[in-house]
Write a protein that holds these residues in place. Structure first.
Motif, PDB file in Angstrom:
ATOM      1  N   LYS A  12      -9.608   0.533   2.315  1.00 41.11           N
ATOM      2  CA  LYS A  12     -10.488   0.074   1.240  1.00 41.11           C
ATOM      3  C   LYS A  12     -11.127   1.239   0.496  1.00 41.11           C
ATOM      4  O   LYS A  12     -11.414   1.144  -0.684  1.00 41.11           O
ATOM      5  CB  LYS A  12     -11.582  -0.831   1.818  1.00 41.11           C
ATOM      6  N   ARG A  36      -1.351   0.348  -9.615  1.00 41.62           N
ATOM      7  CA  ARG A  36      -2.464  -0.601  -9.711  1.00 41.62           C
ATOM      8  C   ARG A  36      -1.980  -2.019  -9.482  1.00 41.62           C
ATOM      9  O   ARG A  36      -2.658  -2.822  -8.834  1.00 41.62           O
ATOM     10  CB  ARG A  36      -3.133  -0.490 -11.075  1.00 41.62           C
ATOM     11  N   LYS A  67     -12.719  -0.626  -6.558  1.00 45.15           N
ATOM     12  CA  LYS A  67     -13.185  -2.010  -6.512  1.00 45.15           C
ATOM     13  C   LYS A  67     -13.067  -2.687  -7.867  1.00 45.15           C
ATOM     14  O   LYS A  67     -12.908  -3.893  -7.957  1.00 45.15           O
ATOM     15  CB  LYS A  67     -14.655  -2.037  -6.086  1.00 45.15           C
ATOM     16  N   LEU A  90      -9.173   2.386  -2.564  1.00 49.75           N
ATOM     17  CA  LEU A  90      -8.893   1.444  -3.634  1.00 49.75           C
ATOM     18  C   LEU A  90     -10.137   1.282  -4.495  1.00 49.75           C
ATOM     19  O   LEU A  90     -11.243   1.166  -3.982  1.00 49.75           O
ATOM     20  CB  LEU A  90      -8.491   0.082  -3.065  1.00 49.75           C
ATOM     21  N   CYS A 109      -1.565  -2.510  -5.774  1.00 54.30           N
ATOM     22  CA  CYS A 109      -2.855  -2.619  -5.086  1.00 54.30           C
ATOM     23  C   CYS A 109      -3.569  -3.913  -5.450  1.00 54.30           C
ATOM     24  O   CYS A 109      -4.265  -4.498  -4.621  1.00 54.30           O
ATOM     25  CB  CYS A 109      -3.728  -1.414  -5.407  1.00 54.30           C
ATOM     26  N   PHE A 110      -3.379  -4.344  -6.692  1.00 49.66           N
ATOM     27  CA  PHE A 110      -3.993  -5.613  -7.098  1.00 49.66           C
ATOM     28  C   PHE A 110      -3.367  -6.759  -6.306  1.00 49.66           C
ATOM     29  O   PHE A 110      -4.068  -7.655  -5.816  1.00 49.66           O
ATOM     30  CB  PHE A 110      -3.795  -5.822  -8.605  1.00 49.66           C
ATOM     31  N   CYS A 141     -11.016  -1.752 -10.799  1.00 47.75           N
ATOM     32  CA  CYS A 141      -9.724  -1.912 -11.480  1.00 47.75           C
ATOM     33  C   CYS A 141      -8.553  -1.868 -10.508  1.00 47.75           C
ATOM     34  O   CYS A 141      -7.396  -1.907 -10.950  1.00 47.75           O
ATOM     35  CB  CYS A 141      -9.550  -0.843 -12.548  1.00 47.75           C
ATOM     36  N   CYS A 142      -8.801  -1.796  -9.216  1.00 46.46           N
ATOM     37  CA  CYS A 142      -7.750  -1.842  -8.191  1.00 46.46           C
ATOM     38  C   CYS A 142      -6.814  -0.641  -8.232  1.00 46.46           C
ATOM     39  O   CYS A 142      -5.701  -0.720  -7.708  1.00 46.46           O
ATOM     40  CB  CYS A 142      -6.923  -3.124  -8.271  1.00 46.46           C
ATOM     41  N   LYS A 187      -4.707  -6.662  -2.823  1.00 44.95           N
ATOM     42  CA  LYS A 187      -6.078  -7.172  -2.760  1.00 44.95           C
ATOM     43  C   LYS A 187      -6.095  -8.696  -2.859  1.00 44.95           C
ATOM     44  O   LYS A 187      -6.847  -9.380  -2.160  1.00 44.95           O
ATOM     45  CB  LYS A 187      -6.879  -6.554  -3.908  1.00 44.95           C
ATOM     46  N   THR A 188      -5.237  -9.236  -3.732  1.00 51.12           N
ATOM     47  CA  THR A 188      -5.194 -10.683  -3.918  1.00 51.12           C
ATOM     48  C   THR A 188      -4.721 -11.380  -2.647  1.00 51.12           C
ATOM     49  O   THR A 188      -5.277 -12.405  -2.252  1.00 51.12           O
ATOM     50  CB  THR A 188      -4.260 -11.021  -5.087  1.00 51.12           C
ATOM     51  N   TYR A 245       0.834  -1.210   0.000  1.00 52.21           N
ATOM     52  CA  TYR A 245       0.000   0.000   0.000  1.00 52.21           C
ATOM     53  C   TYR A 245       0.867   1.257   0.000  1.00 52.21           C
ATOM     54  O   TYR A 245       0.609   2.213  -0.738  1.00 52.21           O
ATOM     55  CB  TYR A 245      -0.896  -0.048   1.241  1.00 52.21           C
TER      56      TYR A 245
END
Ligand code: ZN
Length: 164
Positions: free
Chosen positions: A58, A36, A63, A61, A39-40, A65-66, A43-44, A18
Protein backbone atom coordinates in the motif's frame (compact mmCIF):
# COMPACT_ATOMS: atom_id res chain seq x y z
CA UNK A 1 -2.40 -16.52 4.70
CA UNK A 2 -3.47 -20.03 5.52
CA UNK A 3 -6.85 -18.85 6.77
CA UNK A 4 -7.56 -17.04 3.53
CA UNK A 5 -7.28 -19.97 1.21
CA UNK A 6 -10.67 -19.24 -0.31
CA UNK A 7 -9.25 -15.99 -1.63
CA UNK A 8 -6.07 -17.56 -2.91
CA UNK A 9 -6.89 -16.91 -6.57
CA UNK A 10 -7.75 -13.30 -5.83
CA UNK A 11 -4.46 -12.79 -4.00
CA UNK A 12 -2.60 -14.38 -6.87
CA UNK A 13 -4.30 -11.94 -9.21
CA UNK A 14 -3.36 -9.00 -7.00
CA UNK A 15 0.21 -10.25 -6.95
CA UNK A 16 0.26 -10.61 -10.74
CA UNK A 17 -1.11 -7.11 -11.31
CA UNK A 18 1.36 -5.57 -8.87
CA UNK A 19 4.29 -7.30 -10.54
CA UNK A 20 2.96 -6.39 -13.98
CA UNK A 21 2.87 -2.72 -12.97
CA UNK A 22 6.51 -2.93 -11.87
CA UNK A 23 7.42 -4.77 -15.06
CA UNK A 24 5.93 -2.27 -17.52
CA UNK A 25 7.46 0.64 -15.63
CA UNK A 26 10.90 -0.93 -15.61
CA UNK A 27 10.71 -1.64 -19.33
CA UNK A 28 9.69 1.89 -20.16
CA UNK A 29 9.27 4.67 -17.58
CA UNK A 30 6.74 6.29 -19.92
CA UNK A 31 4.29 3.47 -19.21
CA UNK A 32 2.81 5.35 -16.28
CA UNK A 33 -0.75 5.04 -17.53
CA UNK A 34 -0.51 1.29 -18.04
CA UNK A 35 1.01 0.80 -14.59
CA UNK A 36 -1.76 2.95 -13.15
CA UNK A 37 -4.36 0.80 -14.86
CA UNK A 38 -2.86 -2.34 -13.32
CA UNK A 39 -2.74 -0.77 -9.87
CA UNK A 40 -6.25 0.60 -10.23
CA UNK A 41 -7.49 -2.89 -11.12
CA UNK A 42 -5.59 -4.30 -8.17
CA UNK A 43 -7.14 -1.74 -5.83
CA UNK A 44 -10.62 -2.39 -7.19
CA UNK A 45 -10.31 -6.14 -6.69
CA UNK A 46 -9.06 -5.68 -3.15
CA UNK A 47 -11.92 -3.34 -2.38
CA UNK A 48 -14.65 -5.49 -3.87
CA UNK A 49 -13.46 -8.67 -2.17
CA UNK A 50 -12.50 -6.84 1.04
CA UNK A 51 -8.95 -8.19 0.98
CA UNK A 52 -6.25 -6.64 3.11
CA UNK A 53 -3.06 -5.81 1.32
CA UNK A 54 0.28 -5.70 2.99
CA UNK A 55 1.39 -2.23 4.13
CA UNK A 56 4.55 -2.57 2.07
CA UNK A 57 2.32 -2.80 -1.01
CA UNK A 58 0.00 0.00 0.00
CA UNK A 59 2.89 2.35 0.64
CA UNK A 60 3.93 2.11 -2.98
CA UNK A 61 0.51 2.99 -4.36
CA UNK A 62 -0.85 6.50 -4.67
CA UNK A 63 -4.15 6.82 -2.83
CA UNK A 64 -5.43 9.49 -5.14
CA UNK A 65 -4.58 8.38 -8.67
CA UNK A 66 -3.47 4.75 -8.09
CA UNK A 67 -0.03 5.31 -9.60
CA UNK A 68 2.75 2.95 -8.67
CA UNK A 69 5.17 5.06 -6.65
CA UNK A 70 8.75 4.35 -7.70
CA UNK A 71 11.18 6.90 -6.24
CA UNK A 72 12.90 8.77 -9.04
CA UNK A 73 10.51 7.50 -11.71
CA UNK A 74 6.95 8.28 -10.68
CA UNK A 75 7.54 9.76 -7.25
CA UNK A 76 9.92 11.93 -5.28
CA UNK A 77 11.08 11.15 -1.78
CA UNK A 78 12.14 13.81 0.66
CA UNK A 79 13.11 13.79 4.30
CA UNK A 80 11.04 16.01 6.56
CA UNK A 81 11.37 16.74 10.23
CA UNK A 82 8.76 17.69 12.77
CA UNK A 83 9.57 19.12 16.19
CA UNK A 84 13.27 18.39 15.80
CA UNK A 85 13.05 14.70 16.64
CA UNK A 86 10.50 12.90 14.52
CA UNK A 87 11.60 12.39 10.94
CA UNK A 88 9.39 11.46 8.06
CA UNK A 89 9.95 10.22 4.57
CA UNK A 90 7.56 12.10 2.32
CA UNK A 91 6.72 10.30 -0.90
CA UNK A 92 5.10 12.57 -3.46
CA UNK A 93 3.30 11.30 -6.54
CA UNK A 94 4.53 13.04 -9.69
CA UNK A 95 1.25 12.44 -11.50
CA UNK A 96 -1.21 14.07 -9.15
CA UNK A 97 0.91 15.67 -6.44
CA UNK A 98 -0.55 13.61 -3.61
CA UNK A 99 2.00 12.92 -0.91
CA UNK A 100 2.20 10.50 1.96
CA UNK A 101 4.38 10.80 5.02
CA UNK A 102 5.92 7.70 6.53
CA UNK A 103 7.51 7.80 9.95
CA UNK A 104 11.20 6.95 10.02
CA UNK A 105 11.26 4.34 12.73
CA UNK A 106 13.01 1.05 12.05
CA UNK A 107 11.55 -0.39 15.25
CA UNK A 108 7.97 0.45 14.30
CA UNK A 109 5.79 -2.59 14.70
CA UNK A 110 2.45 -2.87 12.99
CA UNK A 111 -0.46 -3.62 15.24
CA UNK A 112 -1.22 -6.84 13.39
CA UNK A 113 2.34 -8.04 14.13
CA UNK A 114 2.17 -7.32 17.84
CA UNK A 115 1.61 -10.23 20.24
CA UNK A 116 -1.32 -8.54 21.97
CA UNK A 117 -3.15 -8.30 18.66
CA UNK A 118 -2.80 -12.05 18.18
CA UNK A 119 -4.15 -12.67 21.68
CA UNK A 120 -7.08 -10.36 21.13
CA UNK A 121 -8.01 -12.13 17.92
CA UNK A 122 -7.86 -15.54 19.57
CA UNK A 123 -10.01 -14.49 22.50
CA UNK A 124 -12.67 -12.71 20.50
CA UNK A 125 -12.70 -13.91 16.92
CA UNK A 126 -14.52 -11.44 14.74
CA UNK A 127 -15.43 -9.35 17.75
CA UNK A 128 -12.60 -6.86 17.55
CA UNK A 129 -12.91 -4.29 14.81
CA UNK A 130 -9.49 -3.39 13.55
CA UNK A 131 -10.49 0.24 13.05
CA UNK A 132 -10.28 0.89 16.77
CA UNK A 133 -6.87 -0.61 17.22
CA UNK A 134 -4.84 0.57 14.27
CA UNK A 135 -6.19 3.79 12.85
CA UNK A 136 -2.86 4.80 11.36
CA UNK A 137 -2.58 1.48 9.61
CA UNK A 138 -6.02 1.56 8.10
CA UNK A 139 -6.11 5.22 7.20
CA UNK A 140 -7.54 5.51 3.74
CA UNK A 141 -8.92 2.01 3.92
CA UNK A 142 -12.69 1.79 3.94
CA UNK A 143 -14.74 -1.37 4.08
CA UNK A 144 -16.95 -0.04 1.31
CA UNK A 145 -20.39 -1.36 2.31
CA UNK A 146 -21.66 -1.00 -1.24
CA UNK A 147 -19.08 -3.50 -2.47
CA UNK A 148 -20.31 -6.26 -0.16
CA UNK A 149 -22.95 -8.30 -1.86
CA UNK A 150 -25.80 -9.12 0.54
CA UNK A 151 -26.33 -12.56 -0.97
CA UNK A 152 -22.65 -13.36 -0.75
CA UNK A 153 -21.76 -14.65 2.67
CA UNK A 154 -18.30 -15.89 3.62
CA UNK A 155 -18.25 -18.43 0.79
CA UNK A 156 -20.37 -16.42 -1.56
CA UNK A 157 -19.69 -15.63 -5.16
CA UNK A 158 -16.31 -14.15 -5.79
CA UNK A 159 -16.48 -11.51 -8.41
CA UNK A 160 -13.25 -11.02 -10.19
CA UNK A 161 -14.69 -8.84 -12.92
CA UNK A 162 -14.83 -5.09 -12.77
CA UNK A 163 -18.47 -4.38 -13.29
CA UNK A 164 -19.00 -0.90 -12.04
ZN1 ZN B 1 -1.02 10.17 -7.55
Amino acid sequence: MAQNLKDKEAYQRLNYLYQAAHCVLSENPENVELARFYCFTQKTIARRLVLRQDPSVKRTLCKKCCSLLIPGVTATTRQRRKKRKTRFTVVRCLSCGQSKALLNNPDYCLWADRPEAQLAQQKQPGDKPLNNTAPQLLRGWSPGPSSIQPQGGPDGPRETGLQQ
